[in-house]
Design an enzyme around this catalytic site. Structure first.
Site, short mmCIF file in Angstrom:
data_model
loop_
_atom_site.label_atom_id
_atom_site.label_comp_id
_atom_site.label_asym_id
_atom_site.label_seq_id
_atom_site.Cartn_x
_atom_site.Cartn_y
_atom_site.Cartn_z
N GLY A 16 -20.91 28.63 -42.54
CA GLY A 16 -19.49 28.82 -42.30
C GLY A 16 -18.99 30.25 -42.37
O GLY A 16 -17.81 30.48 -42.63
N ILE A 95 -24.75 18.95 -29.65
CA ILE A 95 -24.39 19.07 -28.24
C ILE A 95 -23.45 17.91 -27.90
O ILE A 95 -23.79 16.75 -28.10
CB ILE A 95 -25.64 19.09 -27.33
CG1 ILE A 95 -26.43 20.38 -27.60
CG2 ILE A 95 -25.23 18.99 -25.86
CD1 ILE A 95 -27.65 20.57 -26.74
N HIS A 112 -21.55 31.72 -29.56
CA HIS A 112 -23.00 31.64 -29.39
C HIS A 112 -23.61 33.02 -29.68
O HIS A 112 -23.10 34.03 -29.20
CB HIS A 112 -23.33 31.19 -27.96
CG HIS A 112 -24.81 31.08 -27.75
ND1 HIS A 112 -25.55 30.02 -28.23
CD2 HIS A 112 -25.71 31.92 -27.17
CE1 HIS A 112 -26.81 30.20 -27.95
NE2 HIS A 112 -26.95 31.34 -27.30
#
Ligand code: GAR
Length: 204
Positions: A16, A95, A112
């Protein structure tokens, strides 16, 4: 929706640090058009849940073990109950199906840890991305924030930042540099850009 803030839900699976970057950006005023109203984790032991609790943010734990085939449906229901305007995937290692991404079209963004379209798509997540970067021997990598559609890492790009690769890098060293120099900067920036659009335009 004038003068209101976009209601943000952050989806997490691990440490996190990107969630923390958004929490800090909200405190410092970098994010002013949105407010984190919910953090959802699919992992019980995710440290991200503790970060959320410490910041006084409502949390939900939704695991595949508990929900099986209803896993995504449960997430969708909780997001809708929260009146979520923007969903931020911050190290969420799942996903999402087409049904999910269509339900929240143009309302999901992801960070990403590479410069898309390099080192992305199915199988490229977390440290694996940095291992692949080092194997290939590229000298520049970075991070990308993009919209999420049914193609893994395939949605429209919102922000990118390049980071240098050094000869003695390990995947762990490179991961930390990419986080510090790119992810933690461009994710809060993108969250503000999209929140502001939602607040001013309602629809994107
Ligand atoms: C981050 O590097 C994020 O970009 C990556 O996982 C890490 C999570 O760290 N996400 C992906 O690889 C998604 N394909 P965090 O939990 O400390 O934010």
């Amino acid at each position: 929706m004038k003068n209101k803030k976009a209601r943000i839900a952050v989806l997490v699976s691990g440490g996190g640090t990107n969630l923390q970057a958004i929490i800090d950006a909200q405190k410092s005023g970098v994010i002013k058009s949105g407010e984190i109203t919910l953090v959802i984790s699919n992992k019980k032991d995710a440290y991200a849940l503790i970060r959320a609790e410490e910041a006084g943010i409502k949390t939900a734990l939704i695991t595949r073990q508990d929900y099986g085939k209803k896993f995504e449906k449960r997430i969708i229901d909780v997001l809708k109950d929260n009146n979520t305007d923007l969903i931020v995937l911050a190290g969420f290692m799942v996903i999402l199906s087409r049904e999910f991404t269509e339900t929240f079209k143009n309302r999901i963004i992801n960070v990403h840890p590479s410069l898309i379209p390099s080192f992305c798509g199915e199988g490229f997540f977390g440290l694996r991305v940095h291992e692949a970067v080092l194997r290939k021997g590229v000298k520049v990598t970075g991070a990308t924030v993009h919209f999420v559609n049914e193609i893994p890492d395939g949605g429209e790009i919102i922000e990118q930042k390049a980071v240098r690769v050094y000869p003695n890098d390990t995947p762990e060293k490179l991961q930390k540099r990419v986080m510090r120099q790119a992810e933690w900067i461009i994710l809060p920036k993108a969250v503000e850009i999209i929140s502001e659009r939602i607040v001013n335009n309602g629809n994107l």
